[in-house]
Design a protein around this motif. Structure first.
Motif, mmCIF file in Angstrom:
data_model
loop_
_atom_site.group_PDB
_atom_site.id
_atom_site.type_symbol
_atom_site.label_atom_id
_atom_site.label_comp_id
_atom_site.label_asym_id
_atom_site.label_seq_id
_atom_site.Cartn_x
_atom_site.Cartn_y
_atom_site.Cartn_z
ATOM 1 N N UNK A 49 57.120 35.357 46.993
ATOM 2 C CA UNK A 49 56.767 36.775 47.128
ATOM 3 C C UNK A 49 55.466 37.001 47.882
ATOM 4 N N UNK A 50 54.510 36.104 47.758
ATOM 5 C CA UNK A 50 53.231 36.161 48.477
ATOM 6 C C UNK A 50 52.416 37.415 48.168
ATOM 7 N N UNK A 51 52.430 37.849 46.913
ATOM 8 C CA UNK A 51 51.683 39.050 46.554
ATOM 9 C C UNK A 51 50.185 38.780 46.380
ATOM 10 N N UNK A 123 35.859 46.719 30.158
ATOM 11 C CA UNK A 123 36.959 47.100 29.278
ATOM 12 C C UNK A 123 37.663 45.888 28.682
ATOM 13 N N UNK A 124 37.230 44.679 29.066
ATOM 14 C CA UNK A 124 37.804 43.464 28.511
ATOM 15 C C UNK A 124 39.009 42.932 29.247
ATOM 16 N N UNK A 125 39.330 43.522 30.415
ATOM 17 C CA UNK A 125 40.492 43.055 31.172
ATOM 18 C C UNK A 125 40.257 41.651 31.711
ATOM 19 N N UNK A 126 41.344 40.950 31.933
ATOM 20 C CA UNK A 126 41.312 39.596 32.491
ATOM 21 C C UNK A 126 41.669 39.697 33.970
ATOM 22 N N UNK A 127 40.752 39.293 34.848
ATOM 23 C CA UNK A 127 41.005 39.329 36.289
ATOM 24 C C UNK A 127 41.829 38.110 36.675
ATOM 25 N N UNK A 128 43.114 38.334 36.929
ATOM 26 C CA UNK A 128 43.998 37.207 37.198
ATOM 27 C C UNK A 128 44.097 36.885 38.685
ATOM 28 N N UNK A 129 43.642 37.803 39.542
ATOM 29 C CA UNK A 129 43.651 37.488 40.957
ATOM 30 C C UNK A 129 43.397 38.668 41.854
ATOM 31 N N UNK A 130 43.368 38.357 43.165
ATOM 32 C CA UNK A 130 43.159 39.336 44.224
ATOM 33 C C UNK A 130 44.459 39.463 45.011
ATOM 34 N N UNK A 131 44.862 40.687 45.277
ATOM 35 C CA UNK A 131 46.197 40.945 45.839
ATOM 36 C C UNK A 131 46.167 41.192 47.339
ATOM 37 N N UNK A 132 47.192 40.692 48.001
ATOM 38 C CA UNK A 132 47.277 40.783 49.451
ATOM 39 C C UNK A 132 47.457 42.227 49.898
ATOM 40 N N UNK A 133 47.016 42.504 51.109
ATOM 41 C CA UNK A 133 47.112 43.850 51.673
ATOM 42 C C UNK A 133 47.259 43.756 53.177
ATOM 43 N N UNK A 134 47.563 44.875 53.792
ATOM 44 C CA UNK A 134 47.589 44.942 55.245
ATOM 45 C C UNK A 134 46.175 44.762 55.786
ATOM 46 N N UNK A 135 46.070 44.504 57.080
ATOM 47 C CA UNK A 135 44.759 44.235 57.661
ATOM 48 C C UNK A 135 43.842 45.440 57.517
ATOM 49 N N UNK A 136 42.751 45.231 56.777
ATOM 50 C CA UNK A 136 41.755 46.282 56.520
ATOM 51 C C UNK A 136 42.374 47.548 55.940
ATOM 52 N N UNK A 137 43.497 47.383 55.237
ATOM 53 C CA UNK A 137 44.156 48.475 54.507
ATOM 54 C C UNK A 137 44.758 49.534 55.411
ATOM 55 N N UNK A 168 53.284 42.653 42.930
ATOM 56 C CA UNK A 168 52.861 41.897 41.744
ATOM 57 C C UNK A 168 53.241 42.621 40.458
ATOM 58 N N UNK A 169 53.039 43.924 40.419
ATOM 59 C CA UNK A 169 53.374 44.679 39.207
ATOM 60 C C UNK A 169 54.882 44.704 38.998
ATOM 61 N N UNK A 170 55.635 44.963 40.067
ATOM 62 C CA UNK A 170 57.095 45.042 39.946
ATOM 63 C C UNK A 170 57.697 43.709 39.533
ATOM 64 N N UNK A 171 57.109 42.614 39.996
ATOM 65 C CA UNK A 171 57.660 41.287 39.756
ATOM 66 C C UNK A 171 57.190 40.654 38.456
ATOM 67 N N UNK A 172 56.386 41.357 37.663
ATOM 68 C CA UNK A 172 55.900 40.805 36.413
ATOM 69 C C UNK A 172 54.839 39.740 36.611
ATOM 70 N N UNK A 173 53.987 39.931 37.636
ATOM 71 C CA UNK A 173 52.905 38.987 37.919
ATOM 72 C C UNK A 173 51.542 39.552 37.554
#
Length: 477
Positions: A49-51, A123-137, A168-173
């Motif tokens: 998926x490369x999210x 808020x106590x959230x766990x940062x599980x990663x940084x998500x891919x995006x288009x170039x400079x959004x 990532x959200x849709x795929x349960x990641x």
């Protein structure tokens, strides 16, 4: 790992954020178990998926262990405590690369967290990663980046620019993510991937430490599998910020309060000419189905006429181009060779180049149009509480259809007409799954509200999702 929720067995990675939050608080599930489960799923699924741009496993496990200790000691920070969340990779993260979808910043390691990242941590959230995006959004991914693949069907567009956030959200990641929206960039990937996204009012959420595409159009907001999950994230990140003078000093309500109550006599504005002109029948049919649900909930449907959106939609590229040129002035054109080709449709370099051609007179003309549209929208919203509109004029795009839209300036402007006006006005929106097309791909729609009335959008979205199950459907991965 499975557990019982909502009267059925659910694989934990597809459970709602608030469901796992309840399990964590009751200590029926631990943050470390939950984080390890998601990390294992990312290892299994995301190579295709490369999210994710970066998976922060060590950081996530350390934060999970800390959350576990705090929960065991009775220190509860709220519904995000111990829950794995991911953020779009233009949100600064101290000590972690923030590339913003580029190669030019592939070694950029911030020394501080963006305000939104800091607030997730608080808020106590766990940062599980940084998500891919288009170039400079902007619209297209850098040629060196493999675009995230839509988990429902890899031959379809995953949306732009918060592509990884939607996938990532849709795929349960991840149980939720942060996206940004300058011209549909939370709404498109939410619709394309069948999830819920909130574009808050401009100024509701701090932009400090979030790399800009076009500062006066950029909105930072949550993406999740339901309105109430997105509400939990928005409640954590919203509010004034001394580092961002444009973040409004307006109290942040409890967005989760009163979600089970009837919606009351809500007036929903529908401009049928806007919603149905050059719009495909599947999208019109979805909107009709949404209206039927809203009427069952007790809402009143009011026919309205929006102020002209065609002019303000056309003006958006002037604003975006000039402000993108400002955001990139340190590296473009001096390092233009490190950007994707300027002649590629949807490239950030092309947008910046366009921005350099806009005259002061043209920009001020666009500004006057922006003021006029914002005022006209406000007047329309005096007569109704929210507006109902599509996110895009067609059902889900195949990758080939997306390329055709990007390559035709008139087609692209037409495609943007349901999103850019509400960036220009700074209005809040919520995007919700509304069904599936004949191709079995998700369909989405949006509610548009008055400034700082996100709570009403959330209440309406939650009420709709109590009556439908589109948000409970997941890709077969």
């Amino acid at each position: 790992m499975t557990f019982t929720c909502a009267a059925h067995e659910t694989r934990v990675h597809y459970a709602s954020l608030l469901e796992v939050a309840a399990k964590l608080r009751a200590r029926e599930l631990t943050p470390v178990e939950l984080t390890e489960t998601l990390l294992a799923r990312i290892d299994q699924v995301d190579p295709v998926l490369r999210s994710y741009a970066t998976v922060t496993a060590d950081v996530a496990l350390a934060q999970a262990r800390n959350a576990e200790a705090e929960l065991a000691a009775g220190r509860y920070r709220g519904p995000l405590h111990g829950v794995p969340i991911a953020v779009k990779d233009l949100c600064f993260t101290a000590g972690i690369v923030t590339a913003a979808g580029t190669t030019i910043r592939s070694r950029h390691v911030p020394t501080y967290d963006a305000t939104v990242v800091q607030r997730l941590s608080q808020a106590g959230a766990v940062l599980i990663g940084k998500l891919q995006l288009t170039e400079s959004a902007f619209a297209e991914h850098h040629p060196s980046v493999t675009p995230p693949r839509n988990p429902w069907n890899p031959e379809y567009w995953s949306g732009a620019s918060s592509s990884g956030s939607g996938v990532a959200v849709a795929a349960g990641l991840a149980f939720g993510s942060l996206g940004t929206d300058t011209g549909g960039s939370i709404r498109y990937p939410s619709a394309a991937n069948g999830i819920t996204g909130i574009k808050p009012t401009w100024g509701r959420v701090s932009r400090h430490g979030v790399f800009a595409l076009a500062a006066s159009l950029d909105h930072v907001g949550p993406m999740a599998r339901s309105a109430q999950d997105a509400a939990a994230i928005l409640g954590a990140i919203a509010g004034a910020d001394p580092h961002d003078p444009t973040a409004a000093a307006i109290p942040v309500p409890d967005y989760l309060a009163g979600l089970g109550a009837p919606i009351g006599p809500v007036r929903i504005g529908v401009d049928r000419a806007y919603n149905e002109t050059r719009v495909d029948q599947a999208t019109i049919g979805m909107l009709d189905d949404v209206i039927a649900v809203l009427r069952r909930l007790g809402a009143t449907i009011v026919e309205v006429t929006l102020p002209d959106t065609s002019t303000i939609n056309a003006m958006w590229s002037r604003y975006a181009g000039v402000e993108a040129a400002i955001a990139h002035q340190a590296t473009y054109p001096s390092r233009a060779s490190e950007y994707g080709p300027a002649d590629t449709p949807g490239s950030i370099a092309g947008l910046i180049t366009h921005g350099h051609t806009v005259s002061a007179v043209e920009l001020m003309h666009a500004h006057h149009q922006r003021l006029a549209f914002t005022g006209g929208l406000a007047r329309t919203l005096c007569d109704v509480d929210v507006l109902l509109a599509p996110v895009q004029p067609t059902t889900s795009l195949t990758l080939a259809q997306k390329e055709a839209v990007y390559s035709d300036p008139e087609a692209l402007t037409d495609f943007l007409r349901f999103v850019t006006p509400f960036n220009m006005a700074g209005a809040p929106t919520i995007t919700l799954p509304g069904g599936f097309g004949e191709d079995d791909m998700p369909l989405g729609f949006q509610f548009v509200g008055r400034p700082f009335e996100e709570q009403l959008l959330i209440q309406l979205g939650h009420a709709y999702q109590r009556e439908t199950d589109w948000h409970l459907r997941h890709p077969a991965l």
